[in-house]
Motif scaffolding. Structure first.
Motif, PDB file in Angstrom:
ATOM      1  N   ASN A  23     -15.738  -8.757  14.045  1.00 11.68           N
ATOM      2  CA  ASN A  23     -14.923  -8.708  12.832  1.00 11.68           C
ATOM      3  C   ASN A  23     -13.428  -8.828  13.082  1.00 11.68           C
ATOM      4  O   ASN A  23     -12.664  -8.999  12.134  1.00 11.68           O
ATOM      5  N   MET A  24     -13.018  -8.698  14.340  1.00 18.88           N
ATOM      6  CA  MET A  24     -11.587  -8.805  14.635  1.00 18.88           C
ATOM      7  C   MET A  24     -11.399  -9.206  16.088  1.00 18.88           C
ATOM      8  O   MET A  24     -11.888  -8.529  16.998  1.00 18.88           O
ATOM      9  N   PRO A  25     -10.710 -10.299  16.349  1.00 20.72           N
ATOM     10  CA  PRO A  25     -10.428 -10.686  17.739  1.00 20.72           C
ATOM     11  C   PRO A  25      -9.316  -9.796  18.307  1.00 20.72           C
ATOM     12  O   PRO A  25      -8.379  -9.475  17.589  1.00 20.72           O
ATOM     13  N   LEU A  26      -9.456  -9.337  19.518  1.00 18.95           N
ATOM     14  CA  LEU A  26     -10.406  -9.708  20.549  1.00 18.95           C
ATOM     15  C   LEU A  26     -10.651  -8.425  21.339  1.00 18.95           C
ATOM     16  O   LEU A  26      -9.731  -7.633  21.528  1.00 18.95           O
ATOM     17  N   LYS A  27     -11.854  -8.179  21.822  1.00 19.90           N
ATOM     18  CA  LYS A  27     -12.131  -7.002  22.629  1.00 19.90           C
ATOM     19  C   LYS A  27     -11.241  -6.999  23.876  1.00 19.90           C
ATOM     20  O   LYS A  27     -11.198  -7.978  24.614  1.00 19.90           O
ATOM     21  N   ILE A  28     -10.570  -5.877  24.127  1.00 16.00           N
ATOM     22  CA  ILE A  28      -9.746  -5.788  25.328  1.00 16.00           C
ATOM     23  C   ILE A  28     -10.626  -5.747  26.560  1.00 16.00           C
ATOM     24  O   ILE A  28     -10.264  -6.283  27.616  1.00 16.00           O
ATOM     25  N   SER A  72     -10.628  -3.447  19.792  1.00 13.24           N
ATOM     26  CA  SER A  72     -10.287  -4.837  19.458  1.00 13.24           C
ATOM     27  C   SER A  72      -8.788  -4.920  19.188  1.00 13.24           C
ATOM     28  O   SER A  72      -8.260  -4.194  18.341  1.00 13.24           O
ATOM     29  N   TRP A  73      -8.096  -5.811  19.919  1.00 12.95           N
ATOM     30  CA  TRP A  73      -6.640  -5.914  19.871  1.00 12.95           C
ATOM     31  C   TRP A  73      -6.229  -7.282  19.314  1.00 12.95           C
ATOM     32  O   TRP A  73      -6.374  -8.299  20.001  1.00 12.95           O
ATOM     33  N   GLU A 121      -2.321  -1.802  15.278  1.00 15.17           N
ATOM     34  CA  GLU A 121      -2.242  -2.031  16.711  1.00 15.17           C
ATOM     35  C   GLU A 121      -3.591  -2.449  17.282  1.00 15.17           C
ATOM     36  O   GLU A 121      -3.680  -3.351  18.111  1.00 15.17           O
ATOM     37  N   TYR A 122      -4.652  -1.762  16.854  1.00 18.31           N
ATOM     38  CA  TYR A 122      -5.990  -2.062  17.369  1.00 18.31           C
ATOM     39  C   TYR A 122      -7.037  -1.615  16.359  1.00 18.31           C
ATOM     40  O   TYR A 122      -6.742  -0.888  15.396  1.00 18.31           O
ATOM     41  N   TYR A 123      -8.277  -2.058  16.582  1.00 18.18           N
ATOM     42  CA  TYR A 123      -9.418  -1.698  15.740  1.00 18.18           C
ATOM     43  C   TYR A 123     -10.479  -1.003  16.588  1.00 18.18           C
ATOM     44  O   TYR A 123     -10.586  -1.240  17.794  1.00 18.18           O
ATOM     45  N   ASP A 124     -11.263  -0.154  15.929  1.00 15.77           N
ATOM     46  CA  ASP A 124     -12.308   0.612  16.602  1.00 15.77           C
ATOM     47  C   ASP A 124     -13.700   0.114  16.207  1.00 15.77           C
ATOM     48  O   ASP A 124     -13.841  -0.755  15.343  1.00 15.77           O
ATOM     49  N   PHE A 139     -13.409  -0.879  11.895  1.00  5.74           N
ATOM     50  CA  PHE A 139     -12.487   0.166  11.458  1.00  5.74           C
ATOM     51  C   PHE A 139     -11.112  -0.012  12.103  1.00  5.74           C
ATOM     52  O   PHE A 139     -11.010  -0.408  13.256  1.00  5.74           O
ATOM     53  N   ILE A 140     -10.082   0.333  11.326  1.00  6.06           N
ATOM     54  CA  ILE A 140      -8.740   0.419  11.912  1.00  6.06           C
ATOM     55  C   ILE A 140      -8.742   1.565  12.912  1.00  6.06           C
ATOM     56  O   ILE A 140      -9.336   2.616  12.686  1.00  6.06           O
ATOM     57  N   GLY A 141      -8.086   1.376  14.061  1.00  2.13           N
ATOM     58  CA  GLY A 141      -8.084   2.390  15.108  1.00  2.13           C
ATOM     59  C   GLY A 141      -7.657   3.754  14.617  1.00  2.13           C
ATOM     60  O   GLY A 141      -6.736   3.877  13.809  1.00  2.13           O
TER      61      GLY A 141
END
Length: 626
Positions: free
Chosen positions: A478-483, A513-514, A552-555, A561-563
């Protein structure tokens, strides 16, 4: 004079007094004005018809009129101004100018001519076909908002822009260090400004951070190497005296002595070199590149990275938390991210170093390290289905020069998730390699920058993008990209992170996801001729980033989800999105950051192997190209 002394002599502290009303009144009676730290040189884009960047040199810039005498001092000469701005439409000016600055080339009505001239002109025009200007795409509302937010994050020092803060979140009362200018965070902001033709902020940033390199840095009475660049800096206003009648602005750098864990930022100097090369390629500002303090700064960084130690490998040995992943995540040793940036910085430095008696040995050391490093990463970090099956059948405890299992890797280290996850086609570079240890996690930044810098072979680069496409639901979702992938959980998380409450499974550095990684992904896709993959990721991000306030990042595993501790209006999220859009709009600009495969590196062999060894790095590395 040593390198450190030369650097210190080349710069002076830059102070701007903010005088009180009494001091200001006194200054009107004849007080002297401060000399600016860096002399303002005319930039190539200052022209009557708008900003002009010599990234793509036109034939006009090579005309005899633009040549100067050999005795004349070097100056910035942008080339003659076209007599007719319509030349921009007909292709006489670079494509870069026509697309980015269409309003700078108005179509003017030519002066009236006599009847004879008018007939001749009409006949000539009938035989000529003027190529229409390429259509200029209108910015979306999300892009316009992103630019507003990026400009809001700009900070000034001595009246000039010098960078962007890490985040400008009006809803957050606890700033921590998010109000500082980070070197790694500023890179996507710098690229966005450069590609828009706004080069001054990048030039100021490069020079002021270079000034900080020579500052004394001490942690518990110990000083690290001279070439260390700060992780970040903050602009503070301090009083000149006890009466508070005057103030001055000072730069307050952090070399890691205030960071979590007190870890030195290894990647800062590497990013600085990469950004310096991008700035010089897009502006043609060779005067800055040839300055003594700039050349000295490059040499100090390289000397620190190439210093002798006990390590047997060409990779850089670093501690945990010394790069983008700045918390304990089990990446100590030889993490891929540092190696990819190291290789890229070496390639960039080789282009920029002035060859003289003082730099010849350093350039030789750079070439030797590049050859060994490229072989090491390509040979030992690469895994695909075939390689994993080979590791699965490894014999251990081999003692010989001809050992297959050189690092004594135990087959039991292959994680169960990898057996079913690795696709039949494609592969990737593992996260770390040490004696008896392979970190099989997929780290996005290291793999993407290895593509951009040609640390991988072309075949390996294609394999990495194929794997990302095949495992899209795991690495992008759902959101690029896994760190990194996968996340550490349960006992592994407790032991390796120390039960870090911020790096819980599928959050922050532990599988979060960042969105800022979007621009590196776009760069790698453009280099490999796969822009459709980047467009797919950009479109996915554009749907959510503005509504989610540019986090900044997603969880979570899929990035839904937003981090939980994510800052809103994170600057490198905003800048990464803008840079990705501009690279896709003008893919030729990717060359300011990428490096092509250099076969000459594979011709050199610095190891002088004996006949007892089966093969040298030169032959092995050449066998991987293609």
């Amino acid at each position: 004079m040593g390198l450190a002394a030369a650097a210190a002599a080349a710069v002076r502290p830059c102070r701007r007094r903010l005088l009180s009303s009494a001091s200001a009144a006194a200054s009107k009676t004849g007080a002297g004005t401060a000399t600016p730290l860096f002399p303002r040189l005319p930039h190539p884009h200052h022209q009557p018809y708008g900003r002009r960047l010599p990234f793509l040199v036109s034939a006009a810039s090579q005309s005899p009129a633009s040549q100067t005498s050999p005795d004349a001092p070097p100056t910035h000469t942008p080339g003659p101004v076209p007599s007719d701005p319509r030349a921009a439409v007909s292709g006489n000016l670079p494509f870069f100018d026509r697309v980015l600055f269409p309003d700078s080339f108005p179509i003017e009505t030519p002066p009236a001519k006599e009847d004879g001239d008018a007939l001749a002109s009409a006949a000539a025009q009938a035989d000529e076909t003027v190529a229409p200007a390429p259509p200029v795409r209108e910015e979306t509302e999300t892009e316009r908002e992103a630019w507003r937010l990026l400009r809001r994050a700009v900070v000034s020092y001595c009246g000039e822009p010098v960078g962007t803060v890490a985040a400008e979140d009006p809803e957050c009362t606890e700033t921590l260090n998010y109000d500082q200018v980070f070197i790694r965070d500023f890179v996507p902001s710098a690229l966005a400004f450069l590609m828009r033709g706004e080069t001054e902020i990048v030039r100021n940033f490069l020079l002021h951070t270079l000034q900080l390199q020579s500052w004394e840095k001490t942690v518990d009475c110990y000083s690290p190497g001279q070439g260390l660049m700060p992780a970040s800096f903050k602009i503070r206003t301090v009083p000149l005296d006890e009466n508070n009648e005057g103030f001055e602005e000072v730069l307050d750098p952090d070399f890691g002595e205030a960071a979590i864990g007190r870890v030195a930022p290894v990647d800062s100097g590497l990013w600085w070199i990469i950004l310096l090369r991008a700035y010089c390629k897009i502006t043609g500002d060779n005067d800055l590149l040839e300055r003594v303090n700039v050349q000295t700064g490059i040499q100090l960084i390289l000397s620190l990275c190439l210093s002798d130690g006990f390590d047997m490998f060409p990779t850089l040995l670093v501690t945990d938390g010394s790069c983008m992943i700045d918390r304990r995540m089990g990446i100590h040793g030889h993490p891929l991210e540092i190696q990819a940036l190291f290789y890229s910085a070496l390639r960039c430095s080789r282009e920029m170093l002035v060859v003289n008696d003082g730099s010849k040995n350093l350039i030789r050391a750079v070439n030797n390290r590049l050859s060994a490093l490229s072989f090491h990463i390509r040979e030992y970090y690469w895994v695909d289905m075939k390689k994993i099956n080979e590791i699965y059948r490894y014999k251990t405890e081999e003692y010989s020069h001809d050992a297959t299992n050189k690092f004594n890797i135990y087959p039991e280290q292959i994680p169960s998730w990898l057996v079913d996850w690795i696709p039949e086609k494609g592969g990737y570079l593992i996260g770390n390699l040490q004696p008896a240890h392979m970190d099989f996690r997929f780290f996005s930044l290291g793999n993407l920058w290895a593509i951009a810098s040609s640390l991988t072979t072309p075949r390996q680069a294609e394999g990495i993008l194929s794997l990302i496409e095949e495992k899209w639901d795991d690495l992008v979702a759902n959101m690029p990209l896994k760190i990194c992938y996968p996340a550490m959980e349960d006992d592994e998380w407790r032991i390796i992170t120390g039960s870090d409450p911020k790096n819980t499974p599928w959050s922050y550095h532990n599988g979060g996801s960042w969105p800022t990684l979007l621009w590196q992904f776009t760069l790698a896709c453009i280099k490999m001729g796969r822009p459709e993959l980047a467009r797919r990721a950009v479109a996915l991000a554009e749907e959510r980033l503005s509504d989610d306030k540019w986090p900044e990042y997603y969880d979570t595993r899929s990035g839904r989800f937003i981090g939980k501790q994510s800052r809103s209006y994170q600057t490198w999220t905003i800048a990464g999105f803008l840079t990705s859009k501009m690279l896709l709009e003008n893919p030729e600009l990717a060359s300011i950051l990428t490096c092509d495969e250099d076969l000459e590196l594979l011709e050199g062999c610095a190891c002088c192997l004996s006949k007892k060894r089966a093969r040298c790095s030169r032959r092995a590395a050449k066998s991987h190209t293609g």
